[in-house]
Scaffold this active site. Structure first.
Site, mmCIF file in Angstrom:
data_model
loop_
_atom_site.group_PDB
_atom_site.id
_atom_site.type_symbol
_atom_site.label_atom_id
_atom_site.label_comp_id
_atom_site.label_asym_id
_atom_site.label_seq_id
_atom_site.Cartn_x
_atom_site.Cartn_y
_atom_site.Cartn_z
ATOM 1 N N CYS A 2 -15.632 53.475 -72.338
ATOM 2 C CA CYS A 2 -14.364 52.664 -72.600
ATOM 3 C C CYS A 2 -13.838 53.619 -71.282
ATOM 4 O O CYS A 2 -14.197 54.810 -70.793
ATOM 5 C CB CYS A 2 -13.875 53.239 -73.705
ATOM 6 S SG CYS A 2 -15.027 52.488 -75.223
ATOM 7 N N ARG A 27 -15.033 49.946 -66.993
ATOM 8 C CA ARG A 27 -15.761 50.623 -68.137
ATOM 9 C C ARG A 27 -15.973 50.157 -69.012
ATOM 10 O O ARG A 27 -16.647 50.271 -70.212
ATOM 11 C CB ARG A 27 -14.934 52.024 -68.005
ATOM 12 C CG ARG A 27 -15.180 53.182 -67.215
ATOM 13 C CD ARG A 27 -14.160 54.248 -67.388
ATOM 14 N NE ARG A 27 -14.660 55.330 -66.687
ATOM 15 C CZ ARG A 27 -15.470 56.071 -67.100
ATOM 16 N NH1 ARG A 27 -16.197 56.001 -68.429
ATOM 17 N NH2 ARG A 27 -16.257 57.215 -66.453
ATOM 18 N N TRP A 74 -15.014 49.137 -74.783
ATOM 19 C CA TRP A 74 -16.620 48.602 -74.873
ATOM 20 C C TRP A 74 -17.150 48.998 -76.233
ATOM 21 O O TRP A 74 -17.205 50.201 -76.361
ATOM 22 C CB TRP A 74 -17.701 49.285 -73.900
ATOM 23 C CG TRP A 74 -18.848 48.379 -73.719
ATOM 24 C CD1 TRP A 74 -19.216 47.383 -73.083
ATOM 25 C CD2 TRP A 74 -19.953 48.979 -74.342
ATOM 26 N NE1 TRP A 74 -20.477 47.004 -73.229
ATOM 27 C CE2 TRP A 74 -20.856 47.994 -74.039
ATOM 28 C CE3 TRP A 74 -20.266 50.036 -75.155
ATOM 29 C CZ2 TRP A 74 -22.118 48.005 -74.460
ATOM 30 C CZ3 TRP A 74 -21.720 49.887 -75.531
ATOM 31 C CH2 TRP A 74 -22.765 49.053 -75.213
ATOM 32 N N ASN A 98 -13.353 57.874 -76.054
ATOM 33 C CA ASN A 98 -14.541 57.131 -75.483
ATOM 34 C C ASN A 98 -15.623 57.678 -75.725
ATOM 35 O O ASN A 98 -15.421 59.203 -75.561
ATOM 36 C CB ASN A 98 -14.139 57.166 -73.713
ATOM 37 C CG ASN A 98 -15.496 56.724 -73.175
ATOM 38 O OD1 ASN A 98 -16.275 56.049 -73.808
ATOM 39 N ND2 ASN A 98 -15.645 57.155 -71.822
ATOM 40 N N GLY A 99 -16.765 57.286 -76.205
ATOM 41 C CA GLY A 99 -18.023 57.727 -76.642
ATOM 42 C C GLY A 99 -18.157 57.278 -78.141
ATOM 43 O O GLY A 99 -17.910 56.432 -78.754
ATOM 44 N N GLU A 479 -35.900 44.140 -60.115
ATOM 45 C CA GLU A 479 -34.364 44.383 -59.864
ATOM 46 C C GLU A 479 -33.785 42.978 -59.845
ATOM 47 O O GLU A 479 -32.764 42.501 -60.135
ATOM 48 C CB GLU A 479 -34.154 45.095 -58.685
ATOM 49 C CG GLU A 479 -32.746 45.095 -57.978
ATOM 50 C CD GLU A 479 -31.458 45.470 -58.798
ATOM 51 O OE1 GLU A 479 -32.011 46.299 -60.034
ATOM 52 O OE2 GLU A 479 -30.515 45.253 -58.711
ATOM 53 N N LYS A 483 -30.930 41.787 -61.977
ATOM 54 C CA LYS A 483 -29.637 41.097 -61.268
ATOM 55 C C LYS A 483 -29.298 39.732 -62.090
ATOM 56 O O LYS A 483 -28.197 39.401 -62.774
ATOM 57 C CB LYS A 483 -29.835 41.091 -60.145
ATOM 58 C CG LYS A 483 -29.494 42.240 -59.352
ATOM 59 C CD LYS A 483 -28.190 42.761 -59.037
ATOM 60 C CE LYS A 483 -27.671 43.795 -59.688
ATOM 61 N NZ LYS A 483 -28.272 44.796 -60.066
ATOM 62 N N GLU A 486 -28.504 39.694 -65.917
ATOM 63 C CA GLU A 486 -27.247 40.545 -66.511
ATOM 64 C C GLU A 486 -25.905 39.915 -66.034
ATOM 65 O O GLU A 486 -24.838 39.958 -66.419
ATOM 66 C CB GLU A 486 -27.113 42.051 -65.938
ATOM 67 C CG GLU A 486 -26.955 42.067 -64.432
ATOM 68 C CD GLU A 486 -26.753 43.559 -64.090
ATOM 69 O OE1 GLU A 486 -26.129 44.518 -64.845
ATOM 70 O OE2 GLU A 486 -27.234 43.902 -62.962
ATOM 71 N N HIS A 502 -52.994 38.770 -66.166
ATOM 72 C CA HIS A 502 -53.392 39.682 -67.392
ATOM 73 C C HIS A 502 -52.437 39.110 -68.551
ATOM 74 O O HIS A 502 -51.859 39.885 -69.571
ATOM 75 C CB HIS A 502 -53.200 41.066 -67.065
ATOM 76 C CG HIS A 502 -54.271 41.708 -66.135
ATOM 77 N ND1 HIS A 502 -55.465 41.683 -66.502
ATOM 78 C CD2 HIS A 502 -54.027 41.916 -64.689
ATOM 79 C CE1 HIS A 502 -56.217 42.091 -65.177
ATOM 80 N NE2 HIS A 502 -55.219 42.350 -64.134
ATOM 81 N N LYS A 602 -19.825 49.100 -66.971
ATOM 82 C CA LYS A 602 -20.258 49.547 -65.440
ATOM 83 C C LYS A 602 -20.873 51.153 -65.640
ATOM 84 O O LYS A 602 -21.888 51.326 -65.079
ATOM 85 C CB LYS A 602 -19.138 49.847 -64.436
ATOM 86 C CG LYS A 602 -19.384 50.293 -63.078
ATOM 87 C CD LYS A 602 -20.487 49.291 -62.320
ATOM 88 C CE LYS A 602 -20.830 49.853 -60.925
ATOM 89 N NZ LYS A 602 -21.874 48.882 -60.442
#
Ligand code: AGP
Length: 607
Positions: A2, A27, A74, A98-99, A479, A483, A486, A502, A602
């Site tokens: 946050c 954030r 968040w 925040n946390g 990656e 991308k 997300e 496999h 982020k």
């Protein structure tokens, strides 16, 4: 995850707080709120969703007052709605956080037993009531805040204010970052220097365990035991950097297109292009004496580290142990006196990565970090910092930071190879010259944007995508999948091409496109065999390769994106761009929020 802000100022603070929150929205953006004290009254406005909803709320019902706190959220505890939005109140106390308070359930039960009533599902409200209980027991606001902070276990950055005192803010930090900003007759608290940039570039960062008493013209920092401590006041670099989208639709698009420039800035920091030698910046360890390098990171940064592993082992013959930080931090990897640790992080605040760093600190190994935020916690706790010069990366999906991380890793791998005697001067100069070409090739590849957008339109119609690659294209395949999922919310997986038979080959049919990242290299033909296996089962292939690869491929791909021929060492850096553009355009066609995808933030400052 946050963002928090506090201002004890000389003018109405609500609009200033909203401006600062806009810089922190990367954030987290599930909800937002502001509280102020005016004429002794404690008031607040909160809104679910993006910050613009709070702005509209404040237009309807403005807030006065020259002291205030603000928060963009968040969600960790409690659904993202207005009731759970910060600031949280408890009688005369207002708080933003925040946390994660790990012992909040025990504290909540204790406070309920003491007669407190909770209005939210958040862990934060526990802290507000703890402070109130201190006041009820006759403590002063400062004493009550300190007593409450000492009860907390877990990660927190806090800003607290008290009805009846419009010249007092209390901040505390244990894990997530918190900075004090020094103004002219005003003082500020913020999650980072970018948030405080509109007000000041004179910043003091709190360390873990610190708490601070802030008034208009003074600041006093204390350690966890309540002993006064001094922290360095510094001029924050880059905070005046005004971040905007320029003529791009999204920050992510802008940042993808900034890559030729920022890759060249980053490479220039580590390579001497006139002598074609690697610069010898001070290192916290000697590559020549290492028997192992441990690398740890999260998400995209981890995938950069994984490509780095290939380079360190191939060029420098240096064994690398790499793991995602959420596993590394609990795995207790045995480290020897001849080990060193390297952490990769754009934000420099990722909780799991920081915890892994602290594990290595306890093990006594030298620690280096590749970070994009020089003043970040990970940077401050490392023995050596290798900056990426990507500039602020606002889009939640990491792009330019990734290719700059790769640039640093490639330069370090070449340096390690030289120092470990595996690279002649001539070969060093060749590799440095090849690396110096990365920005030019990146610029060329960006010209494929239109073709890639056409492919993305097709992708936006499907529900599953498989990415395949070998060698350094294998982490790129992962990656690419990260991308895509997300920002477009399409399910995607990245796999080593050789692993297809496999298991994953069972997935292949005409409904799931297979994106193959395969520059023409020494194992290209092996990947062609994998593509044949896919085609034989009706799979639709999108091939990202070069002219030689396109000519050598014996498989009819539905689309072939042809990149220029380029030196092997820069392929992962340059091949990242079409992978990023594919995800970006797909998300645009999907109509998702490209810069602030749902459920994400982020900087993941909680575990
Ligand atoms: C990248 O696109 C993701 N948003 C995410 O995986 C990110 O790379 C990860 O959270 C690590 O963040 P850091 O680099 O700031 O440590």
């Amino acid at each position: 995850m946050c963002g928090i802000v506090g201002i004890v100022g000389n003018a109405p603070v609500a609009p200033l707080i909203v401006d600062a929150l806009k810089r922190l929205e990367y954030r987290g953006y599930d909800s937002a709120g502001v509280a102020t004290i005016e004429a002794g009254a404690l008031s607040r406005r909160r809104a679910e969703g993006k910050l613009v909803n709070l702005e509209n709320r404040l237009k309807d019902k403005p807030l006065g007052g020259k002291i205030g706190i603000g928060h963009t959220r968040w969600a960790t505890h409690g659904v993202p709605n207005e009731i759970n939005a910060h600031p949280h109140f408890s009688r005369d106390v207002a708080i933003v956080h925040n946390g994660i308070i790990e012992n909040f359930a025990e504290l909540r039960a204790e406070l309920i037993a003491a007669g407190f009533e909770f209005s939210s599902q958040t862990d934060t409200e526990v802290v507000a009531h703890l402070v109130t209980r201190g006041l009820d027991n006759g403590l002063t606001p400062v004493e009550a805040a300190h007593a409450a902070i000492r009860r907390l276990q877990g990660a927190f950055a806090l800003a607290i204010m008290f009805r009846g005192d419009d010249n007092l803010l209390i901040g505390a930090r244990n894990g997530p970052p918190l900075a004090v900003g020094h103004g002219d007759g005003e003082m500020y608290l913020g999650s980072d220097a970018i948030a405080l940039a509109p007000f000041t570039d004179s910043i003091t960062y709190l360390e873990d365990g610190d708490w601070v008493v802030v008034r208009r013209n003074e600041m006093q920092i204390f350690d966890a035991a309540g002993k006064p401590v001094e922290r360095r006041r510094q001029k924050s670099i880059g905070t005046s950097f005004l971040v905007d989208k320029g003529n791009h639709r999204h920050f992510m698009e802008k940042e993808i297109h900034e890559q030729p420039e920022v890759i060249s800035h980053t490479l220039a920091h580590y390579l001497d292009f006139t002598t074609s030698r690697v610069n010898d910046h001070p290192l916290p360890f000697s590559f020549a004496e290492l028997d192992r390098l441990a690398i740890s990171a999260c998400g995209t940064a981890y995938l950069a580290g994984l490509i780095g592993k290939y380079w360190f082992e191939r060029y420098a013959r240096l064994p690398v142990d790499i793991d995602i930080a959420s596993e590394f931090r609990y795995r207790e990897m045995p480290l020897t006196k001849k080990s060193a640790a390297l952490f990769v992080s754009q934000s420099g605040e990722t909780a799991d990565t920081l915890a892994s760093l602290r594990y290595c600190r306890r093990e006594g190994v030298p620690i280096a970090a590749i970070v994009n935020v020089r003043e970040s916690t990970i940077a401050r706790e490392s023995d050596g910092v290798f900056p990426t010069l990507a500039g602020p990366e606002i889009g939640v999906a990491s792009t330019k930071a990734f290719t700059c991380q790769l640039s640093v890793l490639a330069a370090l791998a070449v340096r390690a190879a030289v120092e470990r005697g595996h690279l002649s001067e001539a070969d060093e100069q060749r590799l440095v010259r090849e690396l110096s070409e990365a920005p030019r090739f990146a610029s060329q590849v960006l010209k494929l944007d239109e073709q890639i957008a056409k492919v993305a339109r097709e992708l936006s119609q499907v529900s599953h995508v498989l990415y395949l690659g070998r060698d350094t294209s294998y982490p790129l395949a992962m990656e690419g999948a990260l991308k895509l999922k997300e920002i477009s919310y399409i399910h995607a997986e990245g796999y080593a091409a050789g692993e297809l038979k496999h298991g994953p080959i069972a997935l292949i049919d005409e409904t799931m496109p297979v994106i193959v990242i395969a520059p023409h290299d020494r194992i290209f033909d092996k990947t062609v065999s994998n593509m044949q296996e896919v085609a034989a089962r009706g799979g639709r292939i999108i091939l990202i390769t070069d002219a030689e690869g396109a000519a050598r491929s014996t498989v009819d791909a539905v689309e072939t994106i042809v990149l220029p021929e380029m030196p092997e060492i820069i392929m992962p850096i340059v091949y990242a761009l079409p992978v990023q553009l594919l995800a970006y355009h797909t998300a645009v066609f999907m109509g998702t929020d490209v810069d602030q995808p749902r459920n994400l933030a982020k900087s993941v400052t909680v575990e």
